[in-house]
Design a protein around this motif. Sequence first.
Motif, mmCIF file in Angstrom:
data_model
loop_
_atom_site.group_PDB
_atom_site.id
_atom_site.type_symbol
_atom_site.label_atom_id
_atom_site.label_comp_id
_atom_site.label_asym_id
_atom_site.label_seq_id
_atom_site.Cartn_x
_atom_site.Cartn_y
_atom_site.Cartn_z
ATOM 1 N N GLN A 47 0.603 -1.346 -0.020
ATOM 2 C CA GLN A 47 -0.021 -0.109 0.084
ATOM 3 C C GLN A 47 0.821 1.124 -0.050
ATOM 4 O O GLN A 47 1.716 1.381 0.896
ATOM 5 C CB GLN A 47 -0.931 -0.052 1.003
ATOM 6 N N HIS A 48 0.576 2.310 -0.960
ATOM 7 C CA HIS A 48 1.223 3.663 -0.968
ATOM 8 C C HIS A 48 0.383 4.684 -0.077
ATOM 9 O O HIS A 48 -0.589 4.613 -0.357
ATOM 10 C CB HIS A 48 1.652 3.669 -2.549
ATOM 11 N N ASN A 50 -1.241 7.843 0.389
ATOM 12 C CA ASN A 50 -1.904 8.685 -0.459
ATOM 13 C C ASN A 50 -2.924 9.894 0.171
ATOM 14 O O ASN A 50 -3.237 10.730 -0.701
ATOM 15 C CB ASN A 50 -3.060 8.009 -1.294
ATOM 16 N N ALA A 51 -2.552 9.973 1.418
ATOM 17 C CA ALA A 51 -3.139 11.004 2.212
ATOM 18 C C ALA A 51 -2.616 11.168 3.797
ATOM 19 O O ALA A 51 -2.211 10.115 4.146
ATOM 20 C CB ALA A 51 -4.493 10.836 2.149
ATOM 21 N N ALA A 52 -2.879 12.269 4.290
ATOM 22 C CA ALA A 52 -2.544 12.378 5.689
ATOM 23 C C ALA A 52 -3.470 13.450 6.200
ATOM 24 O O ALA A 52 -3.695 14.597 5.431
ATOM 25 C CB ALA A 52 -0.993 12.733 5.900
ATOM 26 N N GLY A 53 -3.492 13.602 7.618
ATOM 27 C CA GLY A 53 -4.242 14.523 8.177
ATOM 28 C C GLY A 53 -4.542 14.504 9.735
ATOM 29 O O GLY A 53 -3.497 13.716 10.286
ATOM 30 N N MET A 54 -5.146 15.305 10.189
ATOM 31 C CA MET A 54 -5.505 15.272 11.891
ATOM 32 C C MET A 54 -6.782 15.050 12.320
ATOM 33 O O MET A 54 -7.865 15.133 11.306
ATOM 34 C CB MET A 54 -4.867 16.860 12.472
ATOM 35 N N MET A 55 -6.992 14.459 13.200
ATOM 36 C CA MET A 55 -8.272 14.137 14.143
ATOM 37 C C MET A 55 -8.243 14.712 15.340
ATOM 38 O O MET A 55 -7.011 14.567 16.279
ATOM 39 C CB MET A 55 -8.249 12.578 14.145
ATOM 40 N N LYS A 81 -7.314 24.118 24.091
ATOM 41 C CA LYS A 81 -6.547 22.978 25.363
ATOM 42 C C LYS A 81 -7.476 21.967 25.558
ATOM 43 O O LYS A 81 -8.778 22.078 25.604
ATOM 44 C CB LYS A 81 -6.347 23.937 26.721
ATOM 45 N N GLY A 82 -6.935 20.817 25.921
ATOM 46 C CA GLY A 82 -7.995 19.911 25.978
ATOM 47 C C GLY A 82 -8.032 18.888 24.819
ATOM 48 O O GLY A 82 -7.898 19.412 23.708
ATOM 49 N N GLY A 83 -8.543 17.637 25.016
ATOM 50 C CA GLY A 83 -8.686 16.768 24.057
ATOM 51 C C GLY A 83 -7.506 16.037 23.532
ATOM 52 O O GLY A 83 -6.389 16.445 23.678
ATOM 53 N N GLU A 84 -7.788 14.852 22.640
ATOM 54 C CA GLU A 84 -6.709 14.389 21.779
ATOM 55 C C GLU A 84 -6.091 15.032 20.588
ATOM 56 O O GLU A 84 -7.239 15.380 19.933
ATOM 57 C CB GLU A 84 -7.086 12.749 21.892
ATOM 58 N N ARG A 85 -5.059 14.702 20.134
ATOM 59 C CA ARG A 85 -4.847 15.065 18.781
ATOM 60 C C ARG A 85 -4.199 13.688 17.969
ATOM 61 O O ARG A 85 -3.117 13.234 18.787
ATOM 62 C CB ARG A 85 -3.706 16.096 18.680
ATOM 63 N N TRP A 86 -4.531 13.434 17.131
ATOM 64 C CA TRP A 86 -4.023 12.262 16.359
ATOM 65 C C TRP A 86 -3.700 12.460 15.010
ATOM 66 O O TRP A 86 -4.444 13.392 14.116
ATOM 67 C CB TRP A 86 -5.404 11.163 16.114
ATOM 68 N N PHE A 87 -2.446 12.240 14.237
ATOM 69 C CA PHE A 87 -1.988 12.342 12.986
ATOM 70 C C PHE A 87 -2.412 11.086 12.425
ATOM 71 O O PHE A 87 -2.018 9.896 12.785
ATOM 72 C CB PHE A 87 -0.551 12.408 13.205
ATOM 73 N N TRP A 88 -2.846 10.847 11.234
ATOM 74 C CA TRP A 88 -3.060 9.990 10.370
ATOM 75 C C TRP A 88 -2.593 9.771 8.985
ATOM 76 O O TRP A 88 -2.200 10.897 8.608
ATOM 77 C CB TRP A 88 -4.741 9.510 10.316
ATOM 78 N N CYS A 89 -2.343 8.516 8.633
ATOM 79 C CA CYS A 89 -1.688 8.243 7.124
ATOM 80 C C CYS A 89 -2.660 7.477 6.511
ATOM 81 O O CYS A 89 -2.955 6.208 7.023
ATOM 82 C CB CYS A 89 -0.347 7.627 7.423
ATOM 83 N N GLY A 90 -3.136 7.890 5.233
ATOM 84 C CA GLY A 90 -3.869 6.983 4.535
ATOM 85 C C GLY A 90 -3.041 6.266 3.386
ATOM 86 O O GLY A 90 -2.440 6.573 2.666
ATOM 87 N N TYR A 91 -3.932 4.917 3.278
ATOM 88 C CA TYR A 91 -3.167 3.969 2.338
ATOM 89 C C TYR A 91 -4.333 3.087 1.541
ATOM 90 O O TYR A 91 -4.704 1.971 2.365
ATOM 91 C CB TYR A 91 -2.235 2.917 2.721
ATOM 92 N N SER A 92 -4.990 3.592 0.615
ATOM 93 C CA SER A 92 -5.774 2.807 0.075
ATOM 94 C C SER A 92 -6.790 1.914 0.800
ATOM 95 O O SER A 92 -6.757 0.827 0.853
ATOM 96 C CB SER A 92 -5.315 1.970 -1.079
ATOM 97 N N GLY A 93 -7.550 2.524 1.762
ATOM 98 C CA GLY A 93 -8.690 1.932 2.512
ATOM 99 C C GLY A 93 -7.869 1.455 3.983
ATOM 100 O O GLY A 93 -8.689 0.993 4.681
ATOM 101 N N VAL A 94 -6.517 1.889 4.327
ATOM 102 C CA VAL A 94 -6.244 1.469 5.354
ATOM 103 C C VAL A 94 -5.487 2.902 6.112
ATOM 104 O O VAL A 94 -4.927 3.411 5.445
ATOM 105 C CB VAL A 94 -5.144 0.404 5.339
ATOM 106 N N ARG A 95 -5.796 3.035 7.441
ATOM 107 C CA ARG A 95 -4.939 4.216 7.861
ATOM 108 C C ARG A 95 -4.133 3.808 9.131
ATOM 109 O O ARG A 95 -4.713 3.198 9.938
ATOM 110 C CB ARG A 95 -6.408 5.174 8.467
#
Length: 127
Positions: A47-48, A50-55, A81-95
């Motif tokens: 899988q290559h 193809n996207a990235a973002g924040m949650m 302030k407060g809450g969680e920060r998540w970095f995600w990397c997308g791969y053709s149906g898998v994150r």
Amino acid sequence: MHLALTGAMASEAVAADMSAHCPGTLSKDVLKPGRAVQGWMTVPNQQHLNAAGMMAGAPATESYLVPDRTAKGRQTWEFAKGGERWFWCGYSGVRLMRRMDDKAAICTITMATKKPENALSASVECK
């Protein structure tokens, strides 16, 4: 529907990473096929990126965020302030998802496409 691969999750505030880099590719060994589709064979392949973002919040909430600022090759998110920060990397149906430090006020993702391979790279830096 996307399959999310995450690390250990905790409900309390986390002093986690302030920077991370998406793997350019995932090997076929990372993906574990679930149930077979009747009449079809499941064959995992590389899988290559193809996207990235924040949650905001745990991955199960699927709270994908729109950047506050966008410039060529860079996207920036500002957090209260407060809450969680998540970095995600997308791969053709898998994150892939990585929890970033809960104290981060700003996270910037830098993306670039390497030529001639047309391979995307993405990294995040939080402050």
